[in-house]
Design an enzyme around this catalytic site. Structure first.
Site, PDB file in Angstrom:
ATOM      1  N   HIS A  99      74.198 -10.951 -22.847  1.00 38.47           N
ATOM      2  CA  HIS A  99      74.865 -11.425 -21.628  1.00 38.47           C
ATOM      3  C   HIS A  99      73.984 -11.059 -20.432  1.00 38.47           C
ATOM      4  CE1 HIS A  99      77.720 -12.069 -18.422  1.00 38.47           C
ATOM      5  NE2 HIS A  99      78.445 -12.770 -19.280  1.00 38.47           N
ATOM      6  N   GLU A 175      74.747 -19.957 -20.330  1.00 40.05           N
ATOM      7  CA  GLU A 175      75.387 -19.444 -19.123  1.00 40.05           C
ATOM      8  C   GLU A 175      74.353 -19.340 -18.000  1.00 40.05           C
ATOM      9  OE1 GLU A 175      79.248 -17.106 -20.079  1.00 40.05           O
ATOM     10  OE2 GLU A 175      77.604 -15.686 -19.961  1.00 40.05           O
TER      11      GLU A 175
HETATM   12  P1  13P Z   1      82.897 -16.429 -15.007  1.00 38.54           P
HETATM   13  O1  13P Z   1      83.740 -17.374 -15.834  1.00 38.54           O
HETATM   14  O2  13P Z   1      83.714 -15.394 -14.292  1.00 38.54           O
HETATM   15  O3  13P Z   1      81.954 -17.173 -14.115  1.00 38.54           O
HETATM   16  O4  13P Z   1      81.999 -15.600 -16.036  1.00 38.54           O
HETATM   17  C1  13P Z   1      81.286 -16.280 -17.001  1.00 38.54           C
HETATM   18  C2  13P Z   1      80.765 -15.293 -17.958  1.00 38.54           C
HETATM   19  O5  13P Z   1      79.890 -14.486 -17.613  1.00 38.54           O
HETATM   20  C3  13P Z   1      81.343 -15.276 -19.310  1.00 38.54           C
HETATM   21  O6  13P Z   1      80.588 -14.496 -20.170  1.00 38.54           O
END
Ligand code: 13P
Length: 258
Positions: A99, A175
């Site tokens: 992450h 992401e």
């Molecule tokens: P948000 O949905 O708060 O933008 O976070 C995304 C995330 O980092 C999920 O792992």
């Protein structure tokens, strides 16, 4: 029965121990109904401290749990770390790795992240590998270059891992860093490009492995309909919006409509 779509709730460190247990117990019936009625895969990733309790709470149900990280080491003098073996022993079947918040605050590098992936596969836990470009890379149109780099070790590792032959689906969550927690999401064109590329890439990595490709970054009930239309998307990794059950429920209902 094969599930429609995957929804992973990453609770990060938003809630304290009591609040996490409260959310899981007060909405227990609703989580189960939601997964059943929508034929969705729902995975809750609370903090380490409550992971065992929450896994127990949902033990006999369709709701799965995942950790937010694990160690790349088997066991030993690694103060503060949690092994993949322990995650397996408490019955948690998923684990987020790589992450961007762990890469940033814990200074994790690609070698460590792939070490975690190997540990998880050895312990029959599905990795949820997060990848994505930062704002600068995005502006320079270097998204695919960055993703290629982040997936390079995954490709090598999977072709060398004997345990991969067992059924362990691998989740890859795209992401973009500039989207996490900002309310900004990529354009349709950008997402179509990334997910078509990811789909083809994963198809070519290893035929025996099932991959699921997810999107994460500011997913909410308002943008679910838009995001859901992206071709090859298998699900969402949801941060802030997963903390409010009503909002999460809306995302799951909208997202699971075909
Ligand atoms: P948000 O949905 O708060 O933008 O976070 C995304 C995330 O980092 C999920 O792992």
């Amino acid at each position: 029965m094969k599930k429609n779509f995957t929804f992973i709730a990453n609770w990060k460190m938003y809630l304290n121990f009591n609040e996490e247990i409260d959310l899981a117990t007060s909405e227990y019936d609703n989580y189960i109904k939601l997964a059943k009625n929508t034929n969705s895969e729902i995975i809750i990733c609370p903090s380490f401290l409550s992971l065992s309790n929450i896994t127990q709470i949902f033990k006999t149900t369709e709701i799965e749990t995942g950790a937010q990280n694990c160690s790349e080491h088997l066991k030993g003098s690694f103060t503060s770390q949690v092994s993949a073996e322990s995650l397996n022993l408490i019955g948690s079947k998923f684990c987020i790795i790589g992450h961007s918040e762990s890469r940033k605050y814990l200074h994790e590098n690609e070698n460590q992240i792939i070490g975690k992936l190997d540990m998880l596969i050895d312990n029959k836990i599905s990795p949820i590998l997060c990848i994505g470009e930062n704002q600068e890379e995005h502006k320079k149109n270097e998204t695919l270059k960055k993703l290629e780099l982040q997936l390079k070790k995954l490709e090598e590792s999977i072709s060398n891992n004997a345990n991969i032959r067992e059924y362990i689906p691998i989740y890859i969550a795209y992401e973009p860093l500039w989207s996490i927690g900002t309310g900004n999401i990529p354009t349709q064109q950008h997402l179509e490009n990334v997910f078509t590329w990811l789909f083809e890439k994963t198809q070519n990595i290893n035929n025996n492995v099932e991959f699921k490709i997810l999107y994460g970054g500011s997913v909410n009930a308002e943008n679910t309909n838009f995001l859901k239309k992206i071709k090859h998307l298998d699900g969402f990794l949801i941060g802030k919006s997963s903390l409010d059950f009503q909002e999460f429920e809306k995302i799951v209902r909208l997202g699971s409509l075909s």
